[in-house]
Scaffold this motif. Structure first.
Motif, PDB file in Angstrom:
ATOM      1  N   SER A 183     -59.457  19.436  11.118  1.00 28.88           N
ATOM      2  CA  SER A 183     -59.834  20.806  11.495  1.00 28.88           C
ATOM      3  C   SER A 183     -59.225  21.822  10.539  1.00 28.88           C
ATOM      4  O   SER A 183     -58.059  21.681  10.135  1.00 28.88           O
ATOM      5  N   GLU A 184     -59.999  22.846  10.210  1.00 27.37           N
ATOM      6  CA  GLU A 184     -59.498  23.945   9.399  1.00 27.37           C
ATOM      7  C   GLU A 184     -58.678  24.888  10.288  1.00 27.37           C
ATOM      8  O   GLU A 184     -58.902  24.951  11.497  1.00 27.37           O
ATOM      9  N   PRO A 185     -57.738  25.634   9.690  1.00 25.14           N
ATOM     10  CA  PRO A 185     -56.963  26.597  10.488  1.00 25.14           C
ATOM     11  C   PRO A 185     -57.876  27.609  11.176  1.00 25.14           C
ATOM     12  O   PRO A 185     -58.770  28.177  10.559  1.00 25.14           O
ATOM     13  N   SER A 186     -57.668  27.803  12.464  1.00 28.67           N
ATOM     14  CA  SER A 186     -58.453  28.755  13.250  1.00 28.67           C
ATOM     15  C   SER A 186     -57.757  28.944  14.587  1.00 28.67           C
ATOM     16  O   SER A 186     -56.825  28.214  14.923  1.00 28.67           O
ATOM     17  N   ASP A 187     -58.225  29.922  15.354  1.00 26.95           N
ATOM     18  CA  ASP A 187     -57.653  30.123  16.681  1.00 26.95           C
ATOM     19  C   ASP A 187     -57.814  28.872  17.531  1.00 26.95           C
ATOM     20  O   ASP A 187     -56.906  28.487  18.285  1.00 26.95           O
ATOM     21  N   GLN A 188     -58.984  28.236  17.415  1.00 26.07           N
ATOM     22  CA  GLN A 188     -59.228  27.044  18.215  1.00 26.07           C
ATOM     23  C   GLN A 188     -58.309  25.905  17.798  1.00 26.07           C
ATOM     24  O   GLN A 188     -57.745  25.204  18.650  1.00 26.07           O
ATOM     25  N   THR A 189     -58.139  25.713  16.496  1.00 30.47           N
ATOM     26  CA  THR A 189     -57.245  24.655  16.024  1.00 30.47           C
ATOM     27  C   THR A 189     -55.823  24.897  16.503  1.00 30.47           C
ATOM     28  O   THR A 189     -55.108  23.966  16.882  1.00 30.47           O
ATOM     29  N   ARG A 190     -55.435  26.163  16.506  1.00 34.88           N
ATOM     30  CA  ARG A 190     -54.090  26.479  16.979  1.00 34.88           C
ATOM     31  C   ARG A 190     -53.955  26.188  18.480  1.00 34.88           C
ATOM     32  O   ARG A 190     -52.906  25.726  18.945  1.00 34.88           O
ATOM     33  N   ARG A 191     -55.020  26.441  19.246  1.00 36.37           N
ATOM     34  CA  ARG A 191     -54.976  26.090  20.670  1.00 36.37           C
ATOM     35  C   ARG A 191     -54.825  24.582  20.848  1.00 36.37           C
ATOM     36  O   ARG A 191     -54.087  24.105  21.724  1.00 36.37           O
ATOM     37  N   ILE A 192     -55.534  23.822  20.017  1.00 36.33           N
ATOM     38  CA  ILE A 192     -55.452  22.362  20.105  1.00 36.33           C
ATOM     39  C   ILE A 192     -54.043  21.888  19.742  1.00 36.33           C
ATOM     40  O   ILE A 192     -53.488  20.982  20.376  1.00 36.33           O
ATOM     41  N   LYS A 193     -53.447  22.516  18.730  1.00 34.24           N
ATOM     42  CA  LYS A 193     -52.084  22.146  18.346  1.00 34.24           C
ATOM     43  C   LYS A 193     -51.099  22.405  19.487  1.00 34.24           C
ATOM     44  O   LYS A 193     -50.165  21.623  19.709  1.00 34.24           O
ATOM     45  N   ILE A 194     -51.318  23.492  20.191  1.00 30.42           N
ATOM     46  CA  ILE A 194     -50.427  23.799  21.321  1.00 30.42           C
ATOM     47  C   ILE A 194     -50.581  22.743  22.417  1.00 30.42           C
ATOM     48  O   ILE A 194     -49.591  22.283  23.004  1.00 30.42           O
ATOM     49  N   THR A 195     -51.812  22.344  22.706  1.00 32.28           N
ATOM     50  CA  THR A 195     -52.036  21.277  23.692  1.00 32.28           C
ATOM     51  C   THR A 195     -51.339  19.999  23.255  1.00 32.28           C
ATOM     52  O   THR A 195     -50.677  19.320  24.065  1.00 32.28           O
ATOM     53  N   TYR A 196     -51.475  19.676  21.967  1.00 33.35           N
ATOM     54  CA  TYR A 196     -50.822  18.474  21.419  1.00 33.35           C
ATOM     55  C   TYR A 196     -49.302  18.598  21.546  1.00 33.35           C
ATOM     56  O   TYR A 196     -48.612  17.640  21.912  1.00 33.35           O
ATOM     57  N   ALA A 197     -48.774  19.785  21.271  1.00 32.38           N
ATOM     58  CA  ALA A 197     -47.328  20.002  21.375  1.00 32.38           C
ATOM     59  C   ALA A 197     -46.842  19.779  22.806  1.00 32.38           C
ATOM     60  O   ALA A 197     -45.778  19.180  23.029  1.00 32.38           O
ATOM     61  N   LYS A 198     -47.610  20.243  23.782  1.00 35.38           N
ATOM     62  CA  LYS A 198     -47.223  20.047  25.177  1.00 35.38           C
ATOM     63  C   LYS A 198     -47.238  18.559  25.546  1.00 35.38           C
ATOM     64  O   LYS A 198     -46.373  18.092  26.300  1.00 35.38           O
ATOM     65  N   MET A 199     -48.206  17.839  25.008  1.00 34.30           N
ATOM     66  CA  MET A 199     -48.261  16.402  25.262  1.00 34.30           C
ATOM     67  C   MET A 199     -47.048  15.696  24.656  1.00 34.30           C
ATOM     68  O   MET A 199     -46.406  14.861  25.300  1.00 34.30           O
ATOM     69  N   LEU A 200     -46.705  16.059  23.417  1.00 34.97           N
ATOM     70  CA  LEU A 200     -45.543  15.458  22.760  1.00 34.97           C
ATOM     71  C   LEU A 200     -44.265  15.788  23.524  1.00 34.97           C
ATOM     72  O   LEU A 200     -43.394  14.935  23.703  1.00 34.97           O
ATOM     73  N   ASN A 201     -44.157  17.028  23.960  1.00 35.91           N
ATOM     74  CA  ASN A 201     -42.950  17.459  24.671  1.00 35.91           C
ATOM     75  C   ASN A 201     -42.767  16.665  25.959  1.00 35.91           C
ATOM     76  O   ASN A 201     -41.648  16.312  26.329  1.00 35.91           O
ATOM     77  N   SER A 202     -43.883  16.384  26.643  1.00 39.98           N
ATOM     78  CA  SER A 202     -43.786  15.648  27.911  1.00 39.98           C
ATOM     79  C   SER A 202     -43.400  14.190  27.695  1.00 39.98           C
ATOM     80  O   SER A 202     -42.932  13.528  28.626  1.00 39.98           O
ATOM     81  N   THR A 203     -43.588  13.679  26.475  1.00 41.64           N
ATOM     82  CA  THR A 203     -43.176  12.301  26.175  1.00 41.64           C
ATOM     83  C   THR A 203     -41.757  12.240  25.648  1.00 41.64           C
ATOM     84  O   THR A 203     -41.265  11.166  25.286  1.00 41.64           O
ATOM     85  N   GLY A 204     -41.098  13.386  25.557  1.00 47.97           N
ATOM     86  CA  GLY A 204     -39.731  13.425  25.059  1.00 47.97           C
ATOM     87  C   GLY A 204     -39.614  13.684  23.577  1.00 47.97           C
ATOM     88  O   GLY A 204     -38.507  13.713  23.026  1.00 47.97           O
ATOM     89  N   ASN A 205     -40.749  13.880  22.908  1.00 49.33           N
ATOM     90  CA  ASN A 205     -40.729  14.149  21.465  1.00 49.33           C
ATOM     91  C   ASN A 205     -40.640  15.654  21.237  1.00 49.33           C
ATOM     92  O   ASN A 205     -41.597  16.297  20.786  1.00 49.33           O
ATOM     93  N   ALA A 206     -39.487  16.237  21.557  1.00 50.14           N
ATOM     94  CA  ALA A 206     -39.309  17.683  21.417  1.00 50.14           C
ATOM     95  C   ALA A 206     -39.353  18.106  19.959  1.00 50.14           C
ATOM     96  O   ALA A 206     -39.822  19.207  19.633  1.00 50.14           O
ATOM     97  N   VAL A 207     -38.873  17.238  19.071  1.00 51.30           N
ATOM     98  CA  VAL A 207     -38.866  17.580  17.636  1.00 51.30           C
ATOM     99  C   VAL A 207     -40.295  17.770  17.133  1.00 51.30           C
ATOM    100  O   VAL A 207     -40.625  18.753  16.464  1.00 51.30           O
TER     101      VAL A 207
END
Length: 811
Positions: free
Chosen positions: A333-357
């Motif tokens: 995906s190219e940088p965009s508002d939507q891509t950034r929303r997807i990255k945030i969703t991915y970050a929340k998923m990683l955080n819930s698995t303990g991958n805070a880094v």
């Protein structure tokens, strides 16, 4: 003379600069550039905080921005500077009343009335006075007085129909009389004059609900969706459908919002979220599959739909595949508002698995591309709060609030940050704004109501909960909170009203809350025999209901009937001898009767069946302590930790045990681990900060203790007062420290540490006589309790030093 003239010139220059900023700001405001006008007003206040016209303009701006607390802050500053300013006092009174801050409202109304000529009545001021008097009458359940005030409000209203306070009194009076038609008439009159005041629409919903006019409720909610688009009324309408057992209508409504010719991704996601909550992730996943199948490969929304599908797979347990899919989506995906929303969703998923880094790295990527991304700012601020950096978190959250002024999550995080800073009043203001921004959503409402109850502001808590119930009359959590408020108010009539509402719901969860409130009502009215019968009937009707049986036994024990409690329990055990809950209660009763060996045997048998149950281990630990066998208790605790190494309760107890033994660094290490996992725990925060500040002398440790303990400022809990007060003393804030430490020492008369801290602070303040008295009391406690605390030698030495000093003075 030259110096004086120079100073005067400087003053004139400062006043001129402030006035220049004000005039520039006023011009910008009149031109509609409010954001830049606010900047100019802030420049004014930096130079001259007493600039009256700037305060008035800022108050007006805050009201126009729908921020009454902000407006009140400026009016409050005005009346502090100009107490004879009638207009400011009146405005402050009116706003404070609307904010339910009745102490402030009464203060300002009294001040304003005092500025009037004798016999003169100002309608606004009088309306606030009536509002305060009506509230007092209702609180005292003085119905004739409330009725008389409502009649005066009606008379005053005839010539002042714009005064909403009078309208509120009239509506509440009709509600109190259960005159729902009359209430509707009053409300409709207000709405006709002020069609954008959302609170009266909520009252109207209550009246319609009482009259059973479901069709009109549905029509009004649909109207509110259009009228108040920022308040998420669509969610409220869907929730109402669900409360009416009309799930299909809720789904149909959400599908209606999707334009088949030009479907909007947000509307589709609202539907998918609804399906997830109502019908489960699998049904929602099927919906996403259908959406993907009809979405062209080159559609800009396809990546979003794929990310939602991956998120649902993640929830269904397919975590590795979901994370791989998210990584692939982002890579393509190219940088965009939507891509950034997807990255945030991915970050929340990683955080819930303990991958805070990994989560934090993604959030930083988003913010590098878009420094004002609200979701990323919220996540970063949340981490900052957990890391005890609330000041920095507030900077991030203010940036987020500029982009999303009605984001309830931003406001809630701001409240949490203010709480960490010890700013309880500001924390409450943020929680109130979060309730308003969320449209009185249950989570935000319950959070704010809990805050109000903790502040002993029970009537405001009642008001907040009732507003939420107008939208969700069958919400069990809100009904439970409201019932508990009435119990604390000892308003048994309204408690019974909540119980009746719960009876109508006829489900297991409601029945549990109903039973708890019924027990509290009977206990509060001192109807002991009825309470005993109720609890025992409840236990019998529901089989081996552990809670009901435990409550019935506690009541017998409280009445001194130990034999009756044991007899009743044995009867229950005869019916279900293998019930673990009854066996645990049996162990507790055996211990109370000092039959410790039998209690130990019962608990050991239970632990054979449930070796990872922390409650059982703690029960066995406490039995040994009660039996006067602390060494055996320590052995049990170590055995428990070997079996349940991550048990939070067990680890906390091990820290307390280490502190009791004088092993301070070991205790600190345990608290540090607990704090890392949950920095929101007040008890853990207090104990950690207390030990660090009491037993470490370096400045870095002191600053860390202060960062942890700031949230304790203003607390009336003696242990918390001791921690905060001692840190304040070590920082050199002796007046503040003594205020807290004297209160703590009075509240903890047998706590050697609290007395020691007070004595040391008296020495710092030069109050040697007071210090000597408290040091002597500290030594008495240490000798009586025989605790191994490291400061005993210091206490002895200080007593000797102070006695010598006192003797030399006497000589």
């Amino acid at each position: 003379m030259i110096l004086s003239l120079a100073l005067l010139a400087a003053c004139d220059s400062a006043e001129e600069r402030a006035e220049k900023h004000f005039q520039d700001g006023l011009e910008l405001y009149e031109a509609g550039d409010v954001a830049r006008a606010i900047v100019e007003m802030r420049n004014v206040f930096r130079i001259d905080s007493t600039h009256r016209e700037a305060r008035l303009l800022m108050a007006r701006i805050e009201l126009e921005r729908d921020n009454p607390p902000g407006a009140y802050g400026h009016y409050r500053a005005l009346v502090e500077q100009f107490p004879d300013d009638f207009e400011a006092q009146r405005a402050a009174a009116e706003i404070a009343a609307e904010l339910n801050d009745w102490d402030a409202a009464t203060m300002h109304a009294t001040a304003a009335a005092g500025l009037l000529d004798e016999g003169q009545i100002d309608p606004v001021v009088r309306s606030v006075e009536l509002g305060a008097a009506y509230r007092t009458a209702r609180e005292a359940n003085d119905l004739p007085a409330a009725r008389a005030i409502a009649e005066e409000a009606a008379t005053l209203l005839e010539d002042n129909p714009e005064l909403l306070m009078l309208r509120r009194i009239r509506v509440d009076d009709r509600f109190s009389a259960q005159d729902w038609e009359g209430a509707l008439t009053e409300i409709d009159g207000v709405i006709a004059d002020t069609p954008n005041d959302r609170s009266f629409y909520l009252m109207r919903l209550t009246a319609l609900d009482q009259l059973g006019r479901d069709d009109e409720i549905e029509a009004q909610l649909r109207d509110m969706v259009d009228r108040f688009p920022e308040d998420d009324m669509r969610r409220v309408l869907v929730t109402w459908y669900m409360a009416q057992d009309r799930a299909d209508d809720a789904e149909a409504y959400l599908r209606e919002q999707i334009d088949p010719e030009n479907p909007d991704a947000i509307d589709r996601m609202v539907l998918v979220t609804f399906l997830t909550q109502l019908r489960g992730a699998e049904t929602a996943r099927a919906e996403i599959d259908a959406i993907l199948s009809s979405t062209p490969a080159d559609s800009p929304d396809r990546a979003l739909y794929r990310s939602v599908a991956a998120s649902l797979d993640f929830d269904l347990g397919n975590r590795d595949a979901a994370l791989t899919e998210m990584e692939d989506i982002i890579a393509g995906s190219e940088p965009s508002d939507q891509t950034r929303r997807i990255k945030i969703t991915y970050a929340k998923m990683l955080n819930s698995t303990g991958n805070a880094v990994g989560a934090r790295a993604l959030v930083e990527e988003v913010l590098e591309e878009d420094t004002s991304n609200v979701e990323a700012l919220k996540m970063r601020a949340d981490w900052m709060i957990s890391d005890d950096r609330p000041d920095e978190a507030l900077v991030e959250l203010r940036r987020a609030l500029d982009q999303a002024p009605r984001d309830s999550e931003v406001l809630t995080l701001m409240a949490l940050a203010q709480e960490r800073l010890g700013s309880h009043e500001l924390s409450g203001e943020m929680l109130a704004l979060a309730v308003e921004a969320s449209g009185a959503a249950p989570e935000e409402t319950l959070r704010y109501a809990t805050f109000l109850v903790q502040e002993d502001s029970l009537l405001p808590a009642e008001s907040v909960l009732i507003d939420a119930l107008r939208l969700q009359p069958d919400n069990i959590l809100i009904l439970s909170a409201l019932g508990n408020v009435y119990v604390r108010l000892e308003d048994w009539g309204r408690t019974q009203g909540v119980i009746d509402a719960l009876k109508r719901l006829d489900n297991e969860e409601a029945a549990q809350v109903l039973n708890e409130l019924t027990g509290q009502l009977l206990a509060g009215q001192n109807r002991q025999s009825e309470l005993q019968s109720f609890l025992e009937q409840l236990a019998g009707a529901q089989g081996s209901n552990g809670q009901a049986i435990a409550a019935a036994i506690r009541l017998r024990v409280a009445q001194g009937d130990l034999d009756g409690a044991m007899e009743y329990l044995n009867e229950r055990l005869a019916e279900t001898p293998d019930d673990p809950g009854l066996r645990l209660i049996s162990a507790a009763l055996l211990s109370r009767e000092e039959r410790y060996d039998e209690a130990r045997t019962t608990l050991r048998d239970l632990l054979e069946e449930f070796p990872e149950n922390q409650q059982l281990w703690m029960a066995l630990y406490n039995v040994n302590l009660a039996a006067g066998a602390p060494e055996e208790a320590e052995t049990v605790l170590q055995e428990a930790l070997d079996e349940v190494p991550d048990g939070v309760v067990l680890k906390f107890t091990s820290a307390v045990e280490a502190e009791r033994q004088g092993e301070i660094e070991d205790a600190i290490a345990v608290y540090e681990a607990l704090y890392e996992n949950n920095s929101g725990s007040l008890v853990v925060a207090n104990n950690l900060a207390s030990l660090i500040s009491s037993y470490r002398e370096d400045d870095e440790s002191l600053q860390r203790a202060y960062a942890i303990a700031r949230r304790l400022r203003g607390s009336d809990v003696p242990a918390f007062q001791d921690t905060y007060g001692w840190i304040a003393a070590r920082l050199g804030n002796l007046d503040e420290a003594l205020e807290y430490l004297e209160s703590s020492a009075a509240g903890l008369p047998d706590d050697a540490t609290a007395q020691y801290h007070l004595a040391r602070t008296y020495v710092m303040a030069g109050r040697d006589s007071d210090a000597l008295e408290v040091y002597r009391r500290t030594l008495e406690i240490l000798d009586t309790n025989r605790r191994q605390l490291p400061f005993r030698e210091e206490v002895v030495a200080e007593i000797s030093r102070l006695e010598e000093s006192e003797s030399s003075v006497d000589n």
